[in-house]
Scaffold this motif. Structure first.
Motif, short mmCIF file in Angstrom:
data_model
loop_
_atom_site.label_atom_id
_atom_site.label_comp_id
_atom_site.label_asym_id
_atom_site.label_seq_id
_atom_site.Cartn_x
_atom_site.Cartn_y
_atom_site.Cartn_z
N TRP A 5 0.83 -1.20 0.00
CA TRP A 5 0.00 0.00 0.00
C TRP A 5 0.86 1.25 0.00
O TRP A 5 0.50 2.26 -0.63
CB TRP A 5 -0.96 0.00 1.18
N LEU A 52 -2.03 -7.28 -4.67
CA LEU A 52 -3.33 -6.76 -4.28
C LEU A 52 -4.26 -6.82 -5.49
O LEU A 52 -3.78 -6.86 -6.63
CB LEU A 52 -3.20 -5.30 -3.81
N PRO A 53 -5.57 -6.80 -5.29
CA PRO A 53 -6.49 -6.80 -6.42
C PRO A 53 -6.25 -5.59 -7.33
O PRO A 53 -6.19 -4.45 -6.87
CB PRO A 53 -7.87 -6.72 -5.76
N THR A 56 -8.70 -2.57 -7.25
CA THR A 56 -8.57 -1.74 -6.06
C THR A 56 -7.31 -0.90 -6.13
O THR A 56 -7.32 0.29 -5.81
CB THR A 56 -8.57 -2.61 -4.78
N LEU A 99 -12.24 1.62 -0.01
CA LEU A 99 -11.71 0.49 -0.80
C LEU A 99 -10.51 -0.14 -0.13
O LEU A 99 -10.39 -1.36 -0.07
CB LEU A 99 -11.32 0.97 -2.20
N LYS A 100 -9.62 0.69 0.38
CA LYS A 100 -8.43 0.16 1.04
C LYS A 100 -8.82 -0.63 2.29
O LYS A 100 -8.26 -1.69 2.56
CB LYS A 100 -7.45 1.28 1.41
N THR A 103 -10.26 -4.17 1.40
CA THR A 103 -9.44 -5.02 0.57
C THR A 103 -8.44 -5.78 1.43
O THR A 103 -7.77 -5.17 2.27
CB THR A 103 -8.67 -4.19 -0.49
N GLU A 105 -5.05 -7.40 2.75
CA GLU A 105 -3.70 -6.88 2.63
C GLU A 105 -2.93 -7.51 1.47
O GLU A 105 -2.27 -6.83 0.73
CB GLU A 105 -2.92 -7.09 3.93
N THR A 107 -3.24 -10.81 -1.55
CA THR A 107 -4.06 -11.90 -2.08
C THR A 107 -3.21 -13.05 -2.59
O THR A 107 -3.73 -14.09 -2.88
CB THR A 107 -4.96 -11.38 -3.22
#
Length: 110
Positions: A5, A52-53, A56, A99-100, A103, A105, A107
């Protein structure tokens, strides 16, 4: 906060830099800085999309970039201030934060 992130946030800062560069660059070194900012920005976003997705990551990247660009325009380049612009940008920021928060952390395994 997860390092992935953090890389999305740094990518958004570089996005603001290249957007400003595209509008205001006039010399070869300003254009070179703009190109470097584009490369760094998208590289960090692509790397974040590996864990991460992607949807997102992209939404957060664009949302933070939009927020930074709007605020930079108002604070540094004399663009007109309006409460409507601030309200809508703040609404966008709330959506990005939401969104964060929803979601996971990571995937995939690193």
């Amino acid at each position: 906060m997860n390092k992935t992130w953090v890389s999305v946030m740094i990518a958004a800062l570089f996005e603001v830099s290249w957007v400003i560069g595209i509008k205001h660059a006039t010399t070869w070194y300003e254009w070179a800085g703009t190109v470097i900012a584009i490369i760094v920005s998208f590289s960090l976003m692509i790397m974040a999309g590996r864990t991460l997705p992607v949807g997102t990551v992209y939404a957060v990247f664009v949302g933070l970039g939009t927020l930074g660009t709007v605020l930079s325009g108002i604070l540094f380049f004399g663009e007109p201030f309006s409460w409507g612009k601030i309200f809508l940008t703040a609404t966008l920021l709330v959506g990005v934060i939401g969104l964060k928060m929803v979601t996971p952390e990571e995937t995939e395994e690193n």
